[in-house]
Each structure stands twice: as structure tokens, then as C-alpha cells.
Design an enzyme around this catalytic site. Structure first.
Site, PDB file in Angstrom:
ATOM      1  N   HIS A 163      37.752  20.196   8.239  1.00 48.40           N
ATOM      2  CA  HIS A 163      38.202  21.366   9.004  1.00 48.40           C
ATOM      3  C   HIS A 163      36.705  22.141   9.751  1.00 48.40           C
ATOM      4  O   HIS A 163      35.873  22.280   9.069  1.00 48.40           O
ATOM      5  CB  HIS A 163      38.864  22.557   8.174  1.00 48.40           C
ATOM      6  CG  HIS A 163      39.450  23.719   8.946  1.00 48.40           C
ATOM      7  ND1 HIS A 163      39.155  23.992  10.072  1.00 48.40           N
ATOM      8  CD2 HIS A 163      40.512  24.582   8.322  1.00 48.40           C
ATOM      9  CE1 HIS A 163      39.773  25.142  10.356  1.00 48.40           C
ATOM     10  NE2 HIS A 163      40.816  25.581   9.334  1.00 48.40           N
ATOM     11  N   HIS A 214      43.763  10.441  14.589  1.00 47.29           N
ATOM     12  CA  HIS A 214      42.627  10.026  13.579  1.00 47.29           C
ATOM     13  C   HIS A 214      43.204   9.233  12.203  1.00 47.29           C
ATOM     14  O   HIS A 214      42.684   9.587  11.085  1.00 47.29           O
ATOM     15  CB  HIS A 214      41.667  11.119  13.112  1.00 47.29           C
ATOM     16  CG  HIS A 214      40.856  11.255  14.199  1.00 47.29           C
ATOM     17  ND1 HIS A 214      39.770  10.821  14.559  1.00 47.29           N
ATOM     18  CD2 HIS A 214      41.027  12.431  15.120  1.00 47.29           C
ATOM     19  CE1 HIS A 214      39.104  11.493  15.652  1.00 47.29           C
ATOM     20  NE2 HIS A 214      39.923  12.509  15.971  1.00 47.29           N
ATOM     21  N   ASN A 221      32.749  13.222  16.804  1.00 51.60           N
ATOM     22  CA  ASN A 221      33.028  12.130  16.961  1.00 51.60           C
ATOM     23  C   ASN A 221      31.559  11.098  17.280  1.00 51.60           C
ATOM     24  O   ASN A 221      30.673  11.748  17.419  1.00 51.60           O
ATOM     25  CB  ASN A 221      33.585  12.174  18.356  1.00 51.60           C
ATOM     26  CG  ASN A 221      35.419  12.491  18.447  1.00 51.60           C
ATOM     27  OD1 ASN A 221      35.911  12.382  17.280  1.00 51.60           O
ATOM     28  ND2 ASN A 221      36.029  13.321  19.274  1.00 51.60           N
TER      29      ASN A 221
END
Ligand code: HDE
Length: 716
Positions: A343, A79, A152
């Protein structure tokens, strides 16, 4: 908890600080060193004489160059290429019944967010239009701490267990001996790995679909992927899946177009997001949840913990609970978009994890990666990562510490600091993990409930329209066509035939190969199972045969707005100003933008003698950067027929199934093919300034593309 300064002393300190601040503000216009020293000459280094050598003494030069030498930090291992924006999240209805998370309970709270979109495989400078999964990470700055939903634009993943993640990424990244290809999965190592990992087949269907080449970051769905838990005040748990639904609908470009965009403007998505926000067209998504009662954990034909599975919306509907608006671009790319640290383990009370073995692995990885990427355990102190909730703990020191903790106490329990900071009880907002009962043996095995790798790949493929199925077949033919090793292509054909026989046959034809009749791996045999021969192959039934929500063209939430679409007006000297104006105004009313393209920048003169400002010249403009094309009327327009760039423009627009409108003399610029006039995606009118043409053009564009044209193209 605070240090014991008297109030009067605090006041004096503040006054002194204000004074210093005023003084430094007055100096703000000056260039200084990092120590605040005003610089008198920023153009010349200190030298021994006009033409002499530079002197080591030049601390100003050394500071400037040293800082420059260290400007780059390691890019994200995955990413790396990303674009981000600020915004907010608002709740429609309280979710108190399911979760105690404050920002999902109180409708009056407007929670600030920072959202970063990304591709996965490419480097920081790679193209936006790579065929790839898109990251969709949202940081909610809630009053109870940061909550990160790191998802995603596809609801499933390639692998079931974190143990395989480094292998997957090593396989997809450029091959290590020559660092090629960049930002592309069309190479041997990726397909070698995939062909040996049947569990990836569902995700492969998504990645080979048009979801992997979005028209805009503003036009993609987002998914939390894993099953998470909601915990309410009574400590009751529900499983939850998160969905983001874009207000502008979910749209894609054509694959040939994606490749051309990569050449014409590799910042296409980044620029589109930036410009939409700068122009006040704030992108919006609605947040939806699928909620599953704890008691229903085992009622599905698949395992809720398996990240290669989705829950069909027909089984568990998506409840829309709020909306997110992105309304501010970052001020500085590095400070915000690059330094933001997401996170999945950043949760708030009321949100918890499931035992999905992929999610569990992520919980370790994301802190670890920030240590090498951002260089310090103090990355939470970087402004973009700071929580808006009060933060107190006994963690101390480390590289680049920003806080200056006061006092002598940095341990718990303590009496010298009055016991501060205290642990929070649960009813004071203290986080506690869900009290799940685990009674198990310590093993390294894959659950048998994870062994069905094809049912949902089939479900996805069967839910697509024939147009979308063709795109999947074409994408596979392209990708596998780039694979040099025949055995890998063969293995893939074997796997594809277990998803759909016709699909495998189509791809085999493009590869000039036959679909193997004997399969190297039997159906539904997992990687671990196969290696150890522990499980019997198993055919699993999927009761849902078709899910419209999985198709971009059938998706019931599809939006037919043309807001923010860019329409190319192919103009020349002698264009008809009325023709331009009528279409331009109609598009503007529908929220779309007309872009005037002409042989040169500056202005062109219309046949009525009016000056029309030009936005782009034919040298810069390319069809792939626009959503639709309009050729206006005008005496000067027919010359465009002989212009090579215009010919290419129209040809590309035609091949990429865009809607094309032309009126008056503009119609003459269209190629005179018989098929063109039978094509319902081409709208023409002999009338000048035809409002009816504008209305039907806008309605047609609401469908985004006239994909049916592909059938005509195949006959060419
Ligand atoms: Fe990530 N992933 N990931 N991932 N991921 C990272 O964290 C990792 C996975 C996702 O915009 C890294 O800060 C492991 C699934 C996004 O900054 C790293 C595993 C999903 C982003 C990492 C996964 C994601 C990352 C790299 C398997 C979808 C970009 C830089 C156990 C739900 C975040 C970083 C951003 C980033 C590890 C699997 C999404 C290395 C080990 C599944 C959107 O920590």
C-alpha cells in the site's frame, strides 16, 4: 495498558502453556483435523459397507473437502502474477538532513524487507515473459511501522489522473467478450485507448523498449514513479524520487526470444529468482534518491506532480543511499507472496505524499482491494503483513480476527483504561502530515502544467542507441500489426510522428500504411483539454536532449559482470574433457554457470575415457533459456552438426545475438556461412583448452548481447 493479572499468575499461566506445548510437540508427527483430532485413515471415506455409499456423517472428509473448495482467493485485479523474496536493507549514510525516518537515519539498523515483483496485465498463471511493466514492491519492516515503496521497473506511468486507471486496465486486460489475449497488450482495446490518450506516449516508449522484457527480475531497475516528500525533524520538506539500481546491471532478452521462453518455461523469471537465492547468489540493488528542495518545485520544464514525467539524472543526480539484498525465498507461496498486501499509504514519519493526482488515487485503492482480495479488514494480521513495531489501537472484531484484545476499553478518549493507548506526540514519533498550505478552488480539471505529452517521449527515444530505437520500432510494428482496426493504427501513427518522424515512418512501412499528414489531435492536447477545448495546443521545450541513464546500453551504471549467467555447453559422447573443464573453470571464476547438454541424461564418456555428468538433454534444453553457448572440442563433437535440436539451438542463439564460442572440432558444428566468420560475436579457436578463448568469451559476455549482429541478420 496491560490487563491486571498478578506476576505470579502470569508465571503459572506460562508454565501451563509450556506443558501443553511440549505435549503437542510430541504429537506433531501425526496428521490431524483442523481441531487437532488425530486421523487414523486418510485414504478412505466413511461408507456404508465396503462398496456402499459415503456417509454424510464423515466430518473428516467434509472438513478436508470444504477447506479444499475454498483454497482459492480472488487474484489481484492487476499485478496478479508475482514472485517474491525476503531480504534486508542497509543504509550507507544518514539522511537526517532530509528525513526523520529512523531506517534512513541510523546506519546500524538492518531493516528486514519483503519484495514482490510482478507483471501487470496477466493472470496469476500467465507467462513471466509478457511484454509488460514489472511491479517492484518493497515492504520495509521498520521499527516505526511498515513502509511500502510500491513501484515499477519504469519511472513513469501511462496516465496522469487516477480517474483513468480503471479505463487503462479494462483496455489492456483480455477483451471482455472472449477473454483474449492473455498477458498481452497487442490487441485493439489497448491501442484504441492509447491512441486516444496522448499523455501515455512517454510510457508507451518505455513499454515498447526492451525494459518490458527483462532478462531477469534481478536485472531490472526499480522506481517509486511519483514524487514523494521527505520531512526532517525541523518539519522541512524536500521532494524525492526513488530509484533502485541492480548490481547485476539492467539487461533484456530479444522479443522473439521472450515469446519462445514463454513456451519453453513460463516460470523463467520466477525460477531464475528462486534458484539464484537458493544458490547463494543473493540479488542486490542500491537505493538512490533524487532530492529537490521545496523552493525548486517550479523550476523544471515539467510538473513534478505529473507521473508521466521523470527528472533527468542530468538535472538532479541520483544519490546512492543504501543497498537491499534478497537472501531468502518464501517458505510458502500463498501465505507470503499471495497474501502480502502492499500500500503506497503505508508510510513512516519522515516520508509523505505529494499531490500527484495518480498517487492520491492510489491511497484509497490499495486498502479497498485487500478487503475483497484477502476478505477482511484484518489483513494486517496475516503474518507477512504484520508490522514489527508494537501495534495498539481500538479497532476491533471483523472476519478472521487473530488478536484477542483484553479488557473492556476499545475507545479513545477513555479513563477506564488509564487513557491507553495514548496518542504519540511528534517528538515521541507520532506521524503528522506535512503542513502544506492549500488555497484553491474545488475543480475537476487537469493543470496546464500537465499538458506536454511529447517532450519526454522524444527525450527517451532520442536517448536510445540506434539498436534500441530499432527494437522500439519493431515492438510497435508487432503490437500494432496485431490491431485489426485500421483507424486505431492510423491514430497511433499520428501520435508516433509527434515523437519521431523516422520512427513513425518505420512502423508505417511495417503496417503497409502511410503516416497521416493531418492529425486528429494537435500536439500536446490533453484528454480533458481536448474534450472541452479549453487549452491551446502548446509546444514545450525540453532543454535536456539526451540522457544516457535512459538507455540500457549506454546507462553509466551498467555492470559488465557475468555473474549468475548460464552458458550452454553443447556436448556429445567423445567430447574433449580438457576443453570442457578449461572453459567451465574460467566461467566459474567469473561467477557464471556451465550447463552440460548432451543427447541423453546421466553421463557421457569423453574422448579421454572420463565420465562427464550431463545436466540437461537436448530434448529439454533450448537456447532461449541460456545466455551464451560454448561448443567444446572432441572427436565425437562433429556429429552434432546433423542433430536437428543442435541446429535450432545455434540458430536461435545466433538470431538472439548471443555470444557463441567454439574450439577444436566444435568449430565444425557452426554453420558455414561467410557472415558467421565476420561476426565478432562468434569466438573460435583451433586450440583445445584455450584459456585465451575463455578470457575473450567472458569479456564479450560482459556486454550481454552482440546486438550489432542484427544488422547482418537484416541482410539475410
Ligand atoms: Fe497499483 N494497484 N494502482 N500502481 N500497483 C495494485 O493493489 C492502483 C499504480 C503497483 O506486489 C492493486 O494489492 C490504482 C502505479 C504494484 O502486491 C490495486 C492506480 C504504480 C502493484 C492497485 C495504480 C503501481 C500494484 C492490485 C492508479 C507504480 C502490485 C492488488 C491510481 C508506481 C503490488 C493490490 C503487489 C497493485 C491500484 C497505479 C504499482 C488494485 C487505483 C502508478 C507494483 O489496488
Amino acid at each position: 495498558m496491560k490487563n491486571s493479572k498478578k506476576p505470579s499468575q502470569d508465571h503459572a499461566d506460562e508454565k501451563q502453556r509450556d506443558l501443553e506445548l511440549k505435549k503437542s510437540n510430541a504429537n506433531n508427527q501425526f496428521l490431524t483435523t483442523n481441531q487437532g483430532l488425530k486421523i487414523n485413515d486418510n485414504n478412505n471415506s466413511l461408507k456404508a459397507g465396503e462398496r456402499g455409499p459415503s456417509l454424510l456423517e464423515d466430518f473428516i472428509l467434509r472438513e478436508k473437502i470444504t477447506h479444499f473448495d475454498h483454497e482459492r482467493i480472488p487474484e489481484r485485479i492487476v499485478h496478479a502474477r508475482g514472485s517474491a523474496a525476503h531480504g534486508y536493507f542497509e543504509l550507507y549514510d544518514s539522511l537526517e538532513k532530509y528525513t526523520k525516518a529512523g531506517f534512513l537515519n541510523d546506519k546500524s539498523i538492518k531493516t528486514p524487507v519483503f519484495v514482490r515483483f510482478s507483471t501487470v496485465a496477466g493472470s496469476r498463471g500467465s507467462t513471466d515473459l509478457a511484454r509488460d511493466v514489472r511491479g517492484f514492491s518493497v515492504k520495509f519492516y521498520t521499527q516505526e511501522g511498515n513502509y511500502d515503496l510500491v513501484g515499477n521497473n519504469m519511472p513513469v506511468f501511462f496516465i496522469q489522473d487516477a480517474m483513468k486507471f480503471p479505463d487503462l486496465i479494462h483496455a489492456v486486460k483480455p477483451e471482455p467478450h472472449h477473454e483474449m489475449p492473455q498477458a498481452a497488450s497487442a490487441h485493439d482495446t489497448f491501442w484504441d485507448f492509447i491512441s486516444l490518450m496522448p499523455e501515455s506516449m512517454h510510457m508507451i516508449m518505455w513499454v515498447m523498449s526492451d525494459r518490458a522484457i527483462p532478462r531477469s527480475l534481478r536485472m531490472m531497475e526499480g522506481f517509486g514513479v511519483h514524487t514523494f516528500r521527505f520531512i526532517n525533524k525541523n518539519n522541512e520538506s524536500h521532494f524525492v524520487k526513488f530509484h533502485w539500481k541492480p548490481k547485476l546491471g539492467t539487461h533484456a532478452v530479444a522479443w522473439d526470444e521472450a515469446q519462445k521462453i514463454s513456451g519453453k518455461n513460463s516460470d523463467f523469471h520466477r525460477q531464475d529468482l528462486w534458484e539464484a537465492i537458493e544458490g547463494g547468489n543473493f540479488p542486490e540493488w542500491e537505493l538512490g534518491v533524487q532530492i529537490i528542495a521545496e523552493a525548486d518545485e517550479h523550476k523544471f520544464e515539467f510538473d513534478l506532480l505529473d507521473p508521466t514525467k521523470l527528472i533527468p539524472e542530468e538535472l538532479v543526480p541520483v544519490q546512492i543511499i543504501g543497498k537491499m539484498v534478497l537472501n531468502k525465498n518464501p517458505d510458502n507461496f500463498f501465505a507470503e507472496t499471495e497474501q502480502v498486501a502492499f500500500h503506497p499509504g503505508h508510510v513512516v514519519p519522515g516520508i509523505d505524499f505529494s499531490n500527484d493526482p495518480l498517487l492520491q488515487g492510489r491511497l484509497f485503492s490499495y486498502t479497498d482491494t485487500q478487503l475483497s482480495r484477502l476478505g477482511s479488514p484484518n489483513f494486517h494480521e496475516i503474518p507477512i503483513n504484520r508490522t514489527v513495531a508494537p501495534m495498539h489501537n481500538n479497532q476491533r472484531d471483523g472476519h478472521m480476527r487473530q488478536e484477542i484484545p483484553v479488557g473492556r476499553v476499545s475507545y479513545h478518549p477513555n479513563s477506564l483504561g488509564g487513557g491507553c493507548p495514548f496518542q504519540a506526540k511528534i517528538d515521541e514519533g507520532g506521524f503528522s502530515s506535512f503542513n502544506e498550505r492549500i488555497d484553491a478552488q474545488k475543480i475537476r480539471e487537469r493543470s496546464e502544467s500537465f499538458s506536454d505529452h511529447f517532450s519526454q517521449a522524444k527525450l527517451f527515444f532520442n536517448s536510445q542507441t540506434p539498436i534500441e530505437q530499432n527494437h522500439i520500432a519493431d515492438a510497435l510494428s508487432f503490437e500494432l500489426g496485431k490491431v485489426e482496426t485500421k483507424a486505431i493504427r492510423e491514430r497511433m501513427l499520428g501520435l508516433l510522428s509527434q515523437v519521431d518522424k523516422n520512427l513513425a515512418a518505420k512502423v508505417a512501412k511495417a503496417l503497409g500504411m502511410n503516416v497521416p499528414t493531418t492529425l486528429e489531435k494537435p500536439i500536446n492536447h490533453g484528454v480533458g483539454a481536448d474534450d472541452q477545448g479549453k487549452q491551446e495546443p502548446k509546444e514545450v521545450k525540453q532543454s535536456i536532449k539526451n540522457s544516457d541513464a535512459l538507455s540500457m546500453l549506454k546507462n553509466p551504471t551498467i555492470s559488465n559482470t557475468i555473474a549468475t549467467r548460464q552458458v550452454a555447453f553443447l556436448c556429445a559422447e567423445g567430447v574433449n574433457a580438457d576443453s570442457v573443464k578449461t572453459m567451465k573453470l574460467a566461467l566459474k571464476d567469473a561467477g557464471a554457470k556451465a550447463v552440460i547438454i548432451a543427447p541423453h541424461l546421466g553421463t557421457i564418456v569423453s574422448e579421454e575415457g572420463l565420465e562427464i555428468p550431463v545436466d540437461q538433454s537436448y530434448l529439454i534444453a533450448a537456447s532461449v533459456l541460456f545466455d551464451a553457448v560454448f561448443i567444446p572440442a572432441g572427436k565425437g563433437i562433429p556429429v552434432l552438426k546433423n542433430k536437428k535440436e543442435v541446429g535450432e539451438f545455434i540458430k536461435d542463439a545466433y538470431h538472439h545475438c548471443k555470444f557463441i564460442a567454439a574450439e577444436g572440432q566444435g568449430v565444425q558444428v557452426l554453420p558455414l556461412k561467410d557472415d558467421l566468420h565476420k561476426d565478432a560475436g562468434i569466438l573460435t579457436s583451433e586450440k583445445i583448452g584455450d584459456k585465451a578463448l575463455a578470457t575473450s568469451f567472458i569479456k564479450a559476455m560482459g556486454r550481454h548481447r552482440f546486438w550489432e549482429r542484427e544488422e547482418l541478420l537484416k541482410k539475410e
